[in-house]
Design an enzyme around this catalytic site. Structure first.
Site, PDB file in Angstrom:
ATOM      1  N   GLU A 272       0.842  -1.104  -0.249  1.00 61.79           N
ATOM      2  CA  GLU A 272      -0.038  -0.055  -0.082  1.00 61.79           C
ATOM      3  C   GLU A 272       1.018   1.357   0.030  1.00 61.79           C
ATOM      4  O   GLU A 272       0.859   1.993   1.012  1.00 61.79           O
ATOM      5  CB  GLU A 272      -1.125  -0.257   1.173  1.00 61.79           C
ATOM      6  CG  GLU A 272      -1.949  -1.395   1.072  1.00 61.79           C
ATOM      7  CD  GLU A 272      -2.967  -1.241   2.018  1.00 61.79           C
ATOM      8  OE1 GLU A 272      -2.855  -0.358   3.166  1.00 61.79           O
ATOM      9  OE2 GLU A 272      -3.892  -2.113   2.000  1.00 61.79           O
ATOM     10  N   GLU A 367      -4.086  -8.826  -1.813  1.00 67.83           N
ATOM     11  CA  GLU A 367      -4.616  -8.955  -0.375  1.00 67.83           C
ATOM     12  C   GLU A 367      -6.100  -8.114  -0.402  1.00 67.83           C
ATOM     13  O   GLU A 367      -6.553  -7.375  -1.074  1.00 67.83           O
ATOM     14  CB  GLU A 367      -3.929  -7.668   0.454  1.00 67.83           C
ATOM     15  CG  GLU A 367      -4.431  -7.489   1.834  1.00 67.83           C
ATOM     16  CD  GLU A 367      -3.794  -6.448   2.550  1.00 67.83           C
ATOM     17  OE1 GLU A 367      -2.378  -6.016   2.438  1.00 67.83           O
ATOM     18  OE2 GLU A 367      -4.162  -5.644   3.409  1.00 67.83           O
TER      19      GLU A 367
END
Length: 591
Positions: A272, A367
């Site tokens: 991220e 994810e």
């Protein structure tokens, strides 16, 4: 069986061209330790496996990877439109319908997983590993792990903090203090143990943060502003002067894990990278900076070690990020990685655009977490984040935390996910629970073999993830030339399905119950023909085989004489084979 295996081997060369997983450092074709649908274990009879989307309120109260009524084989028929209430599903089985090869499905190794597994007695840990990685279990072959700590870790650390604690160290320009430490060593040792149960896992790593001394940290005093103001962009972001050090950092990490017997096959430069909020490990990394790190040496170092590089590793709402990385480092960017957290739901169609722009780059859903699912509710977290990504080009997917304690931990003391459900909940040193996510992941990891090819679905889907009710599916041709078709039925009623292929003379009929994920395993046309069993040629096709009933519609066939009466015999299955998937828990201590 020897004849069947020889036949399948000869047919492997005829597999349709598709985006290939060749060169990823893992075997193709048969997949890790094999499994039903590989060349050595062809599907010899139609089978169905079903998992209810309802989260059970008590053990053994719902269907979880349970054998279901298999579909029936019939010839193509012409049913009256006024009578036919079945859902017609059409797969483009031509060469033009072949999309991408599949690498696999799995989960993520986190600090929480390692710590709770360490509390298990050795024989219980052995059963957990078999449940997750064995051929009689979920047979997972695509796994992620955290490089350093994540929010699902009770301790915060990197492999070179070089100071009193995380984010407080001094520059270590030659990385003389690099050490994966006790936490990194424990993870490497646990992953190495995984390898003893699972032959050829593709393992990739992701850092949640670089060492604090490599980042712009603390207050940044902007000119002409009051003292104490700061720029969020300059806080918790990578300082580009440390590119030589981060190249060494990743290289040393790969080498250290190899010293523990663990081969790292891939990595993302930052989990991220657009997340720089405080409270737990994270770091902002711009796409141009990610490309620069690769181009200035990391890409070469990783490729020399056989490690593939995944760009991005974040949500679908910023699809230009991985494209910018490819533009800046095309030679060293091998794949793109996507997460599911775009609100209200992930828009996986951006993966199709990425594929059109870069058809040689693989993609993965790396994810997605299932947050606080409630017992008794219907939950689609796994299916809705595995099926659409594959349809749009993903070669596999990993769900987030693999195992926790009953309190969804341990997790970061300063934040992190306090409600992320994994496949395994460790209750004590001798007992653990396999959650509904475990069984949902099994609908994919048990039956879609490495080297399988995903094919276009031309007809049969209804609705999207944005709709309250929808029907979705993927269809892959396994290395045995048979098919694994995974359905998700959230339409509110049982669906009587007729599945056909653009090439072939057969159709498969069956029912997909409401609120379920169902996998059909279909033998190849060659296996059907070799068996000497003909499909149902004509007569009355009773399609309401599920709990919801159905209609009986007359069918016609070119094989039926106009002067003969319709036969009444039922369809004979393709001969039984011993190659089936065990679905029993195997122990009274496991629920």
């Amino acid at each position: 069986m020897a004849v069947a295996t020889t036949l399948i081997t000869l047919l492997l060369a005829a597999s349709s061209a598709a985006q290939s997983i060749e060169g990823l450092g893992v075997s193709g074709g048969n997949g890790p330790r094999g499994g039903i649908g590989d060349g050595a274990h062809p599907v010899m009879r139609p089978q169905a496996f079903i998992t209810d989307a309802k989260i059970p309120t008590a053990p053994n109260t719902t269907r979880q990877l349970a054998p279901g009524r298999p579909p029936r084989l019939v010839l193509h028929n012409q049913t009256s439109p006024t009578c036919d209430t079945r859902r017609r599903v059409v797969i483009d089985s031509s060469t033009g319908g072949a999309q991408q090869e599949m690498l696999g499905f799995g989960h993520a190794w986190t600090g929480s997983t390692v710590s709770v597994f360490q509390t298990l007695e050795d024989d219980v840990l052995d059963r957990v590993m078999q449940d997750l990685y064995g051929q009689g279990g979920n047979n997972m072959g695509f796994m992620r792990h955290t490089i350093g700590s994540s929010d699902l870790d009770g301790n915060q650390y990197t492999y070179d903090d070089n100071g009193p604690s995380f984010n407080q160290g001094q520059p270590d320009l030659d990385l003389s203090n690099f050490d994966i430490g006790p936490h990194g060593s424990a993870m490497a040792e646990m992953i190495a143990r995984m390898g003893s149960y699972k032959g050829d896992v593709f393992l990739f790593g992701s850092p949640w943060s670089y060492p604090g001394w490599m980042k712009h940290n603390g207050l940044f005093i902007a000119p002409n502003l009051n003292e104490g103001s700061y720029s969020n962009l300059m806080n918790n972001s990578f300082n580009m002067q440390y590119i030589p050090q981060i190249i060494q950092y990743f290289s040393k990490y790969v080498d250290a894990f190899l010293d523990h017997g663990v081969s790292v096959n891939g990595l993302t430069l930052m989990n991220e990278p657009l997340n720089s909020q405080g409270g737990y490990p994270c770091m902002f990394l711009d796409a141009a900076d990610e490309a620069a790190i690769l181009a200035q040496g990391l890409g070469e170092e990783m490729h020399n070690r056989g490690v593939k590089v995944m760009a991005y590793d974040h949500n679908t709402d910023q699809p230009m990020y991985p494209m910018r990385v490819v533009q800046g480092a095309p030679e060293y960017t091998d794949m793109a990685a996507w997460h599911c957290y775009q609100g209200p739901v992930a828009n996986y169609s951006v993966m199709r655009d990425f594929h059109y722009a870069y058809p040689d780059k693989l993609q993965f859903m790396t994810e997605c977490s299932n947050y606080l699912p409630e017992a008794g509710s219907v939950n689609w977290a796994v299916a809705q984040n595995f099926i659409p990504p594959v349809r749009y080009g993903a070669s596999g997917g990993t769900m987030w935390v693999m195992a926790t304690n009953p309190d969804f931990g341990p997790h970061s003391p300063y934040g992190g996910c306090a409600g992320c459900l994994g496949s395994i909940v460790v209750n004590s040193s001798t007992t653990y629970t396999k959650t509904n996510d475990y069984y949902m992941i099994g609908q994919f990891s048990r039956f879609i073999r490495r080297g399988a090819v995903n094919y276009k679905v031309l007809e049969g889907m209804e609705g999207t993830t944005y709709d309250p009710n929808w029907f979705d599916l993927i269809a892959v041709k396994n290395p045995d030339m048979g098919w694994a078709v995974v359905f998700m039925n959230n339409l509110g009623s049982d669906q009587d399905v007729v599945l056909s292929f653009t090439e072939g003379d057969f159709e498969w009929e069956g029912t997909i119950p409401n609120a379920t994920v169902v996998t059909w395993l279909l033998p190849s046309d060659q296996i059907v023909g070799q068996s000497g069993v003909l499909p149902l040629a004509s007569g009355t096709a009773v399609v309401g085989t599920g709990t919801g009933g159905g209609t009986a519609c007359p069918t016609t066939s070119s094989m039926m004489s106009s002067s003969s009466a319709p036969p009444t015999s039922t369809l004979k299955p393709v001969p039984h084979t011993k190659h089936t998937i065990s679905v029993s828990s195997g122990s009274s201590s496991v629920s």
